[in-house]
Design a protein around this motif. Structure first.
Motif, PDB file in Angstrom:
ATOM      1  N   LEU A  49    -100.815 -36.061 -50.919  1.00 34.82           N
ATOM      2  CA  LEU A  49     -99.810 -36.170 -51.981  1.00 34.82           C
ATOM      3  C   LEU A  49     -98.389 -35.891 -51.476  1.00 34.82           C
ATOM      4  CD1 LEU A  49    -101.840 -34.514 -54.865  1.00 34.82           C
ATOM      5  CD2 LEU A  49    -101.344 -36.942 -54.536  1.00 34.82           C
ATOM      6  N   ARG A  50     -98.236 -35.549 -50.210  1.00 37.80           N
ATOM      7  CA  ARG A  50     -96.893 -35.354 -49.664  1.00 37.80           C
ATOM      8  C   ARG A  50     -96.667 -36.324 -48.496  1.00 37.80           C
ATOM      9  NH1 ARG A  50     -94.225 -34.581 -45.098  1.00 37.80           N
ATOM     10  NH2 ARG A  50     -95.698 -32.995 -44.383  1.00 37.80           N
ATOM     11  N   ASP A  51     -97.297 -36.099 -47.350  1.00 33.88           N
ATOM     12  CA  ASP A  51     -97.077 -37.000 -46.211  1.00 33.88           C
ATOM     13  C   ASP A  51     -97.626 -38.395 -46.557  1.00 33.88           C
ATOM     14  OD1 ASP A  51     -96.200 -37.618 -43.630  1.00 33.88           O
ATOM     15  OD2 ASP A  51     -97.037 -35.807 -42.778  1.00 33.88           O
ATOM     16  N   GLY A  52     -98.785 -38.422 -47.233  1.00 32.28           N
ATOM     17  CA  GLY A  52     -99.391 -39.707 -47.589  1.00 32.28           C
ATOM     18  C   GLY A  52     -98.546 -40.460 -48.587  1.00 32.28           C
TER      19      GLY A  52
ATOM     20  N   THR B  12    -102.968 -27.654 -37.160  1.00 33.44           N
ATOM     21  CA  THR B  12    -102.666 -28.942 -36.517  1.00 33.44           C
ATOM     22  C   THR B  12    -102.086 -29.886 -37.581  1.00 33.44           C
ATOM     23  OG1 THR B  12    -104.817 -29.873 -37.048  1.00 33.44           O
ATOM     24  CG2 THR B  12    -104.640 -28.694 -34.957  1.00 33.44           C
ATOM     25  N   HIS B  13    -101.228 -30.783 -37.137  1.00 31.01           N
ATOM     26  CA  HIS B  13    -100.670 -31.802 -38.044  1.00 31.01           C
ATOM     27  C   HIS B  13    -100.368 -32.990 -37.135  1.00 31.01           C
ATOM     28  CE1 HIS B  13     -98.047 -33.064 -41.570  1.00 31.01           C
ATOM     29  NE2 HIS B  13     -97.699 -33.919 -40.617  1.00 31.01           N
ATOM     30  N   CYS B  14    -101.325 -33.914 -37.033  1.00 31.13           N
ATOM     31  CA  CYS B  14    -101.199 -34.950 -36.000  1.00 31.13           C
ATOM     32  C   CYS B  14    -101.023 -36.324 -36.637  1.00 31.13           C
ATOM     33  CB  CYS B  14    -102.435 -34.946 -35.113  1.00 31.13           C
ATOM     34  SG  CYS B  14    -102.608 -33.373 -34.244  1.00 31.13           S
ATOM     35  N   HIS B  15    -100.045 -37.061 -36.133  1.00 33.53           N
ATOM     36  CA  HIS B  15     -99.829 -38.434 -36.592  1.00 33.53           C
ATOM     37  C   HIS B  15    -100.539 -39.404 -35.654  1.00 33.53           C
ATOM     38  CE1 HIS B  15     -97.263 -38.121 -40.161  1.00 33.53           C
ATOM     39  NE2 HIS B  15     -97.005 -36.919 -39.682  1.00 33.53           N
ATOM     40  N   ASN B  16    -100.735 -40.623 -36.171  1.00 31.79           N
ATOM     41  CA  ASN B  16    -101.672 -41.535 -35.511  1.00 31.79           C
ATOM     42  C   ASN B  16    -101.002 -42.711 -34.804  1.00 31.79           C
ATOM     43  OD1 ASN B  16    -104.385 -41.999 -34.965  1.00 31.79           O
ATOM     44  ND2 ASN B  16    -104.540 -43.540 -36.594  1.00 31.79           N
TER      45      ASN B  16
ATOM     46  N   GLY C 278     -99.913 -43.271 -39.972  1.00 27.79           N
ATOM     47  CA  GLY C 278    -100.710 -42.334 -40.762  1.00 27.79           C
ATOM     48  C   GLY C 278    -100.957 -40.989 -40.091  1.00 27.79           C
ATOM     49  N   ASN C 279    -101.754 -40.184 -40.801  1.00 24.96           N
ATOM     50  CA  ASN C 279    -102.106 -38.827 -40.356  1.00 24.96           C
ATOM     51  C   ASN C 279    -103.574 -38.804 -39.950  1.00 24.96           C
ATOM     52  OD1 ASN C 279     -99.759 -38.531 -42.219  1.00 24.96           O
ATOM     53  ND2 ASN C 279    -100.048 -36.367 -41.843  1.00 24.96           N
ATOM     54  N   THR C 280    -104.022 -37.655 -39.533  1.00 17.81           N
ATOM     55  CA  THR C 280    -105.455 -37.468 -39.267  1.00 17.81           C
ATOM     56  C   THR C 280    -106.222 -37.649 -40.576  1.00 17.81           C
ATOM     57  OG1 THR C 280    -104.848 -35.821 -37.624  1.00 17.81           O
ATOM     58  CG2 THR C 280    -107.140 -35.813 -38.372  1.00 17.81           C
TER      59      THR C 280
HETATM   60 ZN    ZN Z   1     -96.199 -35.419 -40.929  1.00 16.72          ZN
END
Ligand code: ZN
Ligand code: KIV
Length: 499
Positions: free
Chosen positions: A12-15, A201-205, A237-239
């Motif tokens: 609901l935030r990064d997405g 962790t906060h990993c982008h793809n 995107g994110n993990t």
């Molecule tokens: Zn992010």
């Protein structure tokens, strides 16, 4: 518990930052409740200072959800933190997520500053957030490209200032899994007081390594993973939440557990995809339509003899049972209603009758009705509230003469008609539409997808239209792809006309 991995969901935030994925508050509450049901520990509900809509959503989600911690994002700016604290006032468990860029790229080019100044600002924002809440998470933006020695100094200082969670984002998705794992290990070994905080962790793809990097972080000591449903998020995107949850479930030798009820994964995946108009790629790990579909003869033979020959996961573990895969003409209203509910669409009995009648017509044409088809049927239903509706569209196209389209629109009850020629039937139809809706609009993206393979297939059209410096996302579906394209264009227009 040392072996528990906290799941921090940022759908609901990064997405939601992704163009076209914006949800209204009611839809966000629906997703937040589903996340609570799924068993996530933290819901990042928004970035309250960024817009009144985000502020309001954080308030309403805080009221609607009981167990997970509700988290609000801020920059290292006092006003941001004031507004986040205000938005979180109804949360039963609250967290402020504040931070600043720590890589040389951010320090030099974004802040025109120095490492020492950034370190002080990091400490100051944590201390300021601590005035409001006990639970403060600090993010070191672009930690993936931050020198480990400096990163360790920043992390040590913010933990001393009271940070309860330290987030190490690979903001640009640049790190290799070995590098990211080493980074977490370095922090575990070199930061005084690291045991007083949880490493996240906060990993982008961007390079397709988000899940691998997250796992490397976990295996080296991180105990919170920031993830999104279906891996949605900025750029690539994110993990993906579902991937981390299933990796830990399948690899029983890794002594780390989550509270995720994996059997709810498939439902929430479809709900998010439907609400955000963001299709899940068919071969997406865990939740893609083909993730459990065996089509080669050798595989089918093996799976029939013993599922474990080719299946490392039981489809039931992600909430997929055979009955939930395919609906046919023999499926009843109750089955359809249940599937619609799973997909995030609630209908009353009258609407259900209408959708069911359409469903039976489609089922007569196609043997199997998939979720995408059902969303198309329900999507027609949702468009009833639109201000602009397509009355009719007639297109003459072919080889050797100009394509001509005439279109009829119903705008708030009033009828309008126009005709135009164009370079192809879609162009002609859009030109006719623009004669009625005369605004500076530019088509930015246009994709057509077939749902199945037959020539009677429903075509789905995803469009992005730029208007007034903003990009609006639209969706249309029809057995006629020109009609689907116009429906998608009208869907975009309806979004900014309501605004
Ligand atoms: Zn992010
Ligand atoms: O990717 C990132 O660095 C972020 C932070 C704001 C946490 O999303």
């Amino acid at each position: 518990m040392d072996n528990k991995l906290f799941i921090f969901d940022t759908t609901l935030r990064d997405g939601e930052q992704v163009p076209g994925c914006q949800l209204n508050t009611v839809e966000k509450i629906q997703v937040a409740k589903a996340l609570e049901n799924l068993g996530v520990d933290v819901i990042e509900a928004g970035f309250p200072i960024s817009s009144p809509g985000d502020f309001n959503s954080v308030i309403e989600i805080s009221k609607a959800v009981t167990w997970p911690t509700i988290c609000a994002l801020t920059r290292a700016v006092e006003k941001d933190i004031d507004v986040a604290a205000e938005a979180l006032k109804y949360a039963k468990h609250k967290r402020i997520h504040t931070g600043i860029g720590t890589s040389d790229y951010h320090i030099k080019y974004k802040f025109n500053s120095t490492q020492d100044d950034i370190l002080q600002r990091a400490v100051a924002c944590v201390k300021y957030a601590k005035r409001y809440v006990e639970d403060v998470e600090f993010y070191a933006e672009d930690a993936g490209r931050t020198d480990n020695e400096y990163l360790a100094r920043v992390i040590e200082a913010v933990i001393k200032a009271g940070a309860t969670v330290v987030n190490i984002p690979d903001t640009t998705g640049y790190c290799l899994p070995s590098e990211y794992g080493e980074k977490i290990k370095y922090l575990v070994e070199h930061v005084d007081g690291i045991d007083k905080a949880i490493i996240s962790t906060h990993c982008h793809n961007d390079l397709g390594m988000a899940t691998a990097n997250t796992m490397a972080g976990i295996l080296n000591g991180a105990r919170q993973a920031e993830v999104t449903i279906n891996g949605i998020g900025e750029r690539a995107g994110n993990t993906a939440l579902e991937e981390i949850a299933m990796i830990l479930k399948c690899h029983r030798n890794i002594p780390i557990i989550t509270d995720i009820n994996t059997q709810k994964i498939y439902d929430i995946s479809r709900m998010v995809s439907s609400l955000m108009n963001m299709p899940v790629q068919s071969n997406k790990a865990v939740v893609g339509r083909n993730a459990f579909a065996h089509s080669s003869g050798i595989h089918q033979d093996g799976v029939l003899k013993n599922a474990q020959t080719y299946e490392i996961m039981n489809p039931k573990d992600v909430g997929l049972d055979e009955n939930s895969i395919v609906l046919t003409a023999r499926s009843g209203r109750a089955a359809l209603k249940n599937r619609l509910k799973i997909l995030g669409v609630s209908v009353d009995d009258d609407k259900l009758d209408k959708v069911y009648a359409e469903f039976l017509k489609l089922a007569d044409k196609k043997k199997e009705i998939h979720d995408d088809d059902i969303l198309v049927l329900a999507g027609d239903n949702r468009s009833l509230n639109h201000r602009i509706m397509l009355d009719y569209l007639q297109v003459t196209s072919g080889i050797g003469f100009r394509d001509v389209a005439s279109i009829g629109l119903n705008i708030s009850g009033e009828k309008f008609e126009a005709a135009a020629t164009g370079n192809g039937p879609v162009d002609a139809a859009i030109r006719a539409l623009k004669k009625i809706v005369n605004r500076e609009m530019t088509l930015k993206e246009f994709t057509i997808q077939a749902i199945n393979k037959g020539s009677d297939d429903v075509g789905k059209v995803h469009m992005q239209v730029e208007y007034d410096n903003r990009v609006y996302y639209g969706f249309g579906a029809n057995t006629d792809i020109v009609a689907a394209s116009i429906e998608a264009y009208i869907d975009c227009i309806n979004k900014f006309i309501i605004d």
